[in-house]
Design an enzyme around this catalytic site. Sequence first.
Site, mmCIF file in Angstrom:
data_model
loop_
_atom_site.group_PDB
_atom_site.id
_atom_site.type_symbol
_atom_site.label_atom_id
_atom_site.label_comp_id
_atom_site.label_asym_id
_atom_site.label_seq_id
_atom_site.Cartn_x
_atom_site.Cartn_y
_atom_site.Cartn_z
ATOM 1 N N GLU A 1 4.080 2.273 4.003
ATOM 2 C CA GLU A 1 2.793 2.879 3.649
ATOM 3 C C GLU A 1 1.717 1.806 3.445
ATOM 4 O O GLU A 1 0.560 2.019 3.770
ATOM 5 C CB GLU A 1 2.959 3.740 2.393
ATOM 6 C CG GLU A 1 3.779 4.987 2.688
ATOM 7 C CD GLU A 1 4.246 5.721 1.446
ATOM 8 O OE1 GLU A 1 5.276 5.324 0.880
ATOM 9 O OE2 GLU A 1 3.590 6.681 1.037
ATOM 10 N N ARG B 1 -4.781 3.711 -2.212
ATOM 11 C CA ARG B 1 -4.104 4.980 -1.952
ATOM 12 C C ARG B 1 -4.640 6.028 -2.926
ATOM 13 O O ARG B 1 -4.678 5.798 -4.139
ATOM 14 C CB ARG B 1 -2.607 4.830 -2.159
ATOM 15 C CG ARG B 1 -1.894 6.146 -2.012
ATOM 16 C CD ARG B 1 -0.485 6.077 -2.521
ATOM 17 N NE ARG B 1 0.173 7.341 -2.354
ATOM 18 C CZ ARG B 1 1.054 7.841 -3.218
ATOM 19 N NH1 ARG B 1 1.379 7.160 -4.295
ATOM 20 N NH2 ARG B 1 1.615 9.008 -2.993
ATOM 21 N N HIS C 1 2.280 12.717 1.090
ATOM 22 C CA HIS C 1 3.034 11.684 1.831
ATOM 23 C C HIS C 1 2.502 11.523 3.249
ATOM 24 O O HIS C 1 3.232 11.080 4.147
ATOM 25 C CB HIS C 1 4.544 12.028 1.957
ATOM 26 C CG HIS C 1 5.305 11.972 0.669
ATOM 27 N ND1 HIS C 1 6.324 12.860 0.388
ATOM 28 C CD2 HIS C 1 5.219 11.128 -0.381
ATOM 29 C CE1 HIS C 1 6.823 12.569 -0.806
ATOM 30 N NE2 HIS C 1 6.172 11.525 -1.289
ATOM 31 N N ASN D 1 -2.005 0.840 -5.123
ATOM 32 C CA ASN D 1 -1.507 2.189 -5.348
ATOM 33 C C ASN D 1 -1.287 2.360 -6.848
ATOM 34 O O ASN D 1 -0.321 1.846 -7.401
ATOM 35 C CB ASN D 1 -0.193 2.341 -4.571
ATOM 36 C CG ASN D 1 0.455 3.690 -4.758
ATOM 37 O OD1 ASN D 1 -0.029 4.514 -5.523
ATOM 38 N ND2 ASN D 1 1.554 3.902 -4.056
ATOM 39 N N ARG E 1 11.669 16.566 -9.735
ATOM 40 C CA ARG E 1 10.906 17.794 -9.459
ATOM 41 C C ARG E 1 11.826 18.857 -8.856
ATOM 42 O O ARG E 1 12.655 18.540 -7.998
ATOM 43 C CB ARG E 1 9.758 17.511 -8.491
ATOM 44 C CG ARG E 1 8.619 16.739 -9.125
ATOM 45 C CD ARG E 1 7.555 16.367 -8.108
ATOM 46 N NE ARG E 1 7.375 14.926 -8.080
ATOM 47 C CZ ARG E 1 6.765 14.266 -7.104
ATOM 48 N NH1 ARG E 1 6.256 14.918 -6.079
ATOM 49 N NH2 ARG E 1 6.649 12.955 -7.155
#
Length: 398
Positions: free
Chosen positions: A381, A87, A176, A10, A237
Site C-alpha cells: 500500500e 492515507r 482497502h 498512515n 470485527r
Amino acid sequence: MSSRNILVINCGSSSIKFALVNEHSEEFLIQGLAERLGSTEAVLNWQLGDEKHVAQLPGADHQAAFARLLPLVQKASHGQLTGIGHRVVHGGAHFTEATALDREVIDVIRRAGVLAPLHNPAGLVGIEAVMALYPDLTHVAVFDTAFHQTMPEYAYRYAIPEHLYTEHHIRRYGFHGTSHLYVSRKGAEMAGLPVDDSCWLVAHLGNGCSTTAVVNGESRDTSMGLTPLEGLVMGTRSGDVDPSLQIHLHRTFGWTAQEVETMLTKQSGLLGVSGLSNDMRTLIEASEQGHERAALAIEIFCYRLAKSLAALSCALPKLDGLLFTGGIGENASLIRRKTLDHMRIFNFKLDDAANQACTRGAAGKISLDGHPLVMVVPTNEERQIANETLELIDAIAK
Ligand code: ADP
C-alpha cells in the site's frame, strides 16, 4: 532523471505508520511504526536498511511522535523530499482518486468523518501535523474508498428508503481500495494479462479483511460497506451479522449503541469466537494443539471468506484468477486451502508444494495447471500511495 522520495503516512487513532519510498528503489529508505500513542507505553520502532531501532516515548501523542520521527525521515532522505502521501480511510462519494490537500479538501474529509468516526479524525491529525511542518511540499490524500467508486449503483445501494441515501449518503463505499488496486494490477502483470482486459477476485486478509471483484482494472463490488465492519470475519470485527442483533441486544438487555459498537468492532471476529486471540498465527498454532474454539474460529473465517468470494463472482463476466494478499493471505497456506475447499464448483485445485512455499513475501501461482489460476500477490500500500502521489505531483507540474 533524478529519483524522488515520497513520505507515506498512515495515522490510526493511537498509531502512525510511515515509510520513505524512493521511486526507483524496491526497498524503503526508512519505515516505522509509532504505536500506543497517548499512553505511558508509547513506542517508536523503525527500520533503516537492515538495522532495527526502538525508542520509548512515554506519554507521547501524535504530535510528539512526529517531532521524533520526522528528523529521522529528513536524515534518511538526505533532505530530498518531493511530497507526502497521506492515507485517508473514508473519502465518501466525493473522492474518486488521489487528491492534493488544501483547506477545502481537509474540510470535505472532516465532513466524511461522520461516516468513519473511528478512522478519519486520526488521519486528519496526521495531515494537520505534517502539513504544518512541511508547508511547502505537495501533500496528497489517497483514499481507501476511491477505488470502489466504480461500483454500479445496484452494488453500492442498500435496500433501505431512498432518502437515507440521497440526504444522508448512506450507501456501500468499500475500503482497502489501495491494496485491491495494487494487487489486481500486479496480479495481471504476473499473469501476463492486460489490466484492462482481465477479471479478478481479490482477498485482502490482514487484521481487517475484504474481498473485491475487479473487472478490467475497476472495482465492481466489494465486501465492506458503509463502514469497514461489513462482510468478512476479521481479527476483532464480526463482519456481517443479522442487523436485528443490535435491536435485540438493545431491547432485551438494554445495550447502548456504544456497547454494541465496541462488541462488534473490538471483541468479535477471530478474537470473539476463539476467546484467545485476534491473531491468525496464534490461532493456527493453538488449533494444532487441540484448542477447539481456535479451530472453530478458523473454520468460520474460511467458510465466510469462501461464501463472499462466491457471491462476488456474480460481478465478473469471466474469472482470470483469485488473488490472496495481506498478512493472512500472503502467509497462511492452511487458510488458502481451507477456503478453496469450500468452493468446489469453481474447480480450484492447489499445488500443495507451491501453496506452502508462498509465505514471507514469496509470490506466485499456487494452483495446478488446467485449473483456475490462484496466486499469492504481496500487497504494498505504501508503494501504491507513493505512486499515486507522484502521478499527481507530475500532473500538477504539467
Ligand atoms: P494489518 O491489516 O494490520 O496490516 P497484516 O496484513 O499484517 O495486518 O496481517 C496481520 C494478520 O496476518 C494477523 O492475523 C497475523 O497473524 C497474520 N499472519 C502473519 N503471518 C502469518 C503466518 N505466517 N501464518 C498465519 N497468519 C499470519
